[in-house]
Scaffold this motif. Structure first.
Motif, PDB file in Angstrom:
ATOM      1  N   UNK A  63     -11.952  26.924   3.731  1.00 18.23           N
ATOM      2  CA  UNK A  63     -11.155  27.922   3.068  1.00 18.23           C
ATOM      3  C   UNK A  63     -10.279  27.210   2.037  1.00 18.23           C
ATOM      4  N   UNK A  64     -10.215  27.787   0.863  1.00 15.46           N
ATOM      5  CA  UNK A  64      -9.389  27.186  -0.179  1.00 15.46           C
ATOM      6  C   UNK A  64      -7.922  27.535   0.033  1.00 15.46           C
ATOM      7  N   UNK A  65      -7.071  26.780  -0.615  1.00 13.44           N
ATOM      8  CA  UNK A  65      -5.629  27.051  -0.517  1.00 13.44           C
ATOM      9  C   UNK A  65      -5.292  28.424  -1.096  1.00 13.44           C
ATOM     10  N   UNK A  66      -6.020  28.832  -2.129  1.00 11.36           N
ATOM     11  CA  UNK A  66      -5.788  30.143  -2.738  1.00 11.36           C
ATOM     12  C   UNK A  66      -6.154  31.272  -1.769  1.00 11.36           C
ATOM     13  N   UNK A  67      -7.261  31.108  -1.055  1.00 11.83           N
ATOM     14  CA  UNK A  67      -7.666  32.111  -0.062  1.00 11.83           C
ATOM     15  C   UNK A  67      -6.643  32.203   1.063  1.00 11.83           C
ATOM     16  N   UNK A  68      -6.172  31.056   1.506  1.00 13.51           N
ATOM     17  CA  UNK A  68      -5.161  31.031   2.560  1.00 13.51           C
ATOM     18  C   UNK A  68      -3.890  31.743   2.087  1.00 13.51           C
ATOM     19  N   UNK A  69      -3.450  31.429   0.874  1.00 13.32           N
ATOM     20  CA  UNK A  69      -2.242  32.064   0.330  1.00 13.32           C
ATOM     21  C   UNK A  69      -2.427  33.563   0.149  1.00 13.32           C
ATOM     22  N   UNK A  70      -3.640  33.994  -0.236  1.00 11.02           N
ATOM     23  CA  UNK A  70      -3.925  35.420  -0.384  1.00 11.02           C
ATOM     24  C   UNK A  70      -3.774  36.128   0.969  1.00 11.02           C
ATOM     25  N   UNK A  71      -4.415  35.578   1.998  1.00  7.47           N
ATOM     26  CA  UNK A  71      -4.320  36.179   3.331  1.00  7.47           C
ATOM     27  C   UNK A  71      -2.885  36.171   3.845  1.00  7.47           C
ATOM     28  N   UNK A  72      -2.212  35.057   3.667  1.00  8.33           N
ATOM     29  CA  UNK A  72      -0.835  34.949   4.139  1.00  8.33           C
ATOM     30  C   UNK A  72       0.067  35.951   3.417  1.00  8.33           C
ATOM     31  N   UNK A  73      -0.141  36.111   2.136  1.00 13.10           N
ATOM     32  CA  UNK A  73       0.651  37.074   1.378  1.00 13.10           C
ATOM     33  C   UNK A  73       0.455  38.502   1.855  1.00 13.10           C
ATOM     34  N   UNK A  74      -0.753  38.815   2.285  1.00 11.15           N
ATOM     35  CA  UNK A  74      -1.044  40.173   2.762  1.00 11.15           C
ATOM     36  C   UNK A  74      -0.432  40.470   4.126  1.00 11.15           C
ATOM     37  N   UNK A  75      -0.325  39.462   4.994  1.00 11.79           N
ATOM     38  CA  UNK A  75       0.148  39.713   6.361  1.00 11.79           C
ATOM     39  C   UNK A  75       1.521  39.125   6.663  1.00 11.79           C
ATOM     40  N   UNK A  76       2.100  38.412   5.731  1.00  9.17           N
ATOM     41  CA  UNK A  76       3.361  37.713   5.996  1.00  9.17           C
ATOM     42  C   UNK A  76       4.441  38.647   6.531  1.00  9.17           C
ATOM     43  N   UNK A  77       4.571  39.812   5.944  1.00  5.52           N
ATOM     44  CA  UNK A  77       5.624  40.742   6.373  1.00  5.52           C
ATOM     45  C   UNK A  77       5.388  41.280   7.784  1.00  5.52           C
ATOM     46  N   UNK A  78       4.150  41.232   8.249  1.00 11.00           N
ATOM     47  CA  UNK A  78       3.835  41.735   9.592  1.00 11.00           C
ATOM     48  C   UNK A  78       3.997  40.689  10.690  1.00 11.00           C
ATOM     49  N   UNK A  79       3.897  39.416  10.329  1.00 13.22           N
ATOM     50  CA  UNK A  79       3.934  38.369  11.354  1.00 13.22           C
ATOM     51  C   UNK A  79       5.189  37.509  11.292  1.00 13.22           C
ATOM     52  N   UNK A  80       6.103  37.812  10.382  1.00 15.16           N
ATOM     53  CA  UNK A  80       7.337  37.036  10.272  1.00 15.16           C
ATOM     54  C   UNK A  80       8.322  37.460  11.353  1.00 15.16           C
ATOM     55  N   UNK A  81       8.881  36.483  12.031  1.00 16.00           N
ATOM     56  CA  UNK A  81       9.917  36.734  13.039  1.00 16.00           C
ATOM     57  C   UNK A  81      11.214  36.092  12.570  1.00 16.00           C
ATOM     58  N   UNK A  82      12.310  36.560  13.134  1.00 15.17           N
ATOM     59  CA  UNK A  82      13.618  36.023  12.759  1.00 15.17           C
ATOM     60  C   UNK A  82      14.033  34.897  13.705  1.00 15.17           C
ATOM     61  N   UNK A  83      14.778  33.943  13.149  1.00 14.82           N
ATOM     62  CA  UNK A  83      15.371  32.904  13.979  1.00 14.82           C
ATOM     63  C   UNK A  83      16.474  33.520  14.831  1.00 14.82           C
ATOM     64  N   UNK A  84      16.665  32.963  16.009  1.00 15.93           N
ATOM     65  CA  UNK A  84      17.749  33.405  16.884  1.00 15.93           C
ATOM     66  C   UNK A  84      18.607  32.196  17.242  1.00 15.93           C
ATOM     67  N   UNK A  85      19.685  32.444  17.969  1.00 18.60           N
ATOM     68  CA  UNK A  85      20.527  31.338  18.420  1.00 18.60           C
ATOM     69  C   UNK A  85      19.802  30.470  19.444  1.00 18.60           C
TER      70      UNK A  85
END
Length: 84
Positions: free
Chosen positions: A1-23
């Motif tokens: 997989x190219x870096x561009x393909x990885x970035x494309x996929x990550x850009x599409x799902x980033x908002x769904x899989x991002x979690x917040x840091x906690x204490x």
């Protein structure tokens, strides 16, 4: 997989899989979650093997893989999966 393909996929799902840091802990970055999931899907390695590569507990890996696969399906189904 190219870096561009990885970035494309990550850009599409980033908002769904991002979690917040906690204490109590720092969240695992979405790029690492995507990388871990793609490695699992591409190689079929066990969670135990991935645990040593990514230094993430097995139970956390199973949650990451399920959540990331669900996010990928959700954002890509309209473009790449046709219902007969």
């Amino acid at each position: 997989m190219t870096a561009e393909d990885f970035d494309f996929l990550l850009g599409r799902v980033k908002h769904l899989i991002t979690k917040q840091d906690t204490k109590m802990r720092l969240a695992i970055p979405p790029g690492e979650c995507m990388s871990l999931t793609l490695r699992f899907l591409a190689t079929g390695e066990s969670f135990k093997s991935l645990r040593f590569q990514y230094r993430v507990e097995t139970s956390t890996i199973s949650q990451i893989v399920v959540k990331t696969c669900a996010a990928l399906y959700q954002v890509l189904k309209e473009d790449f999966l046709k219902v007969l």
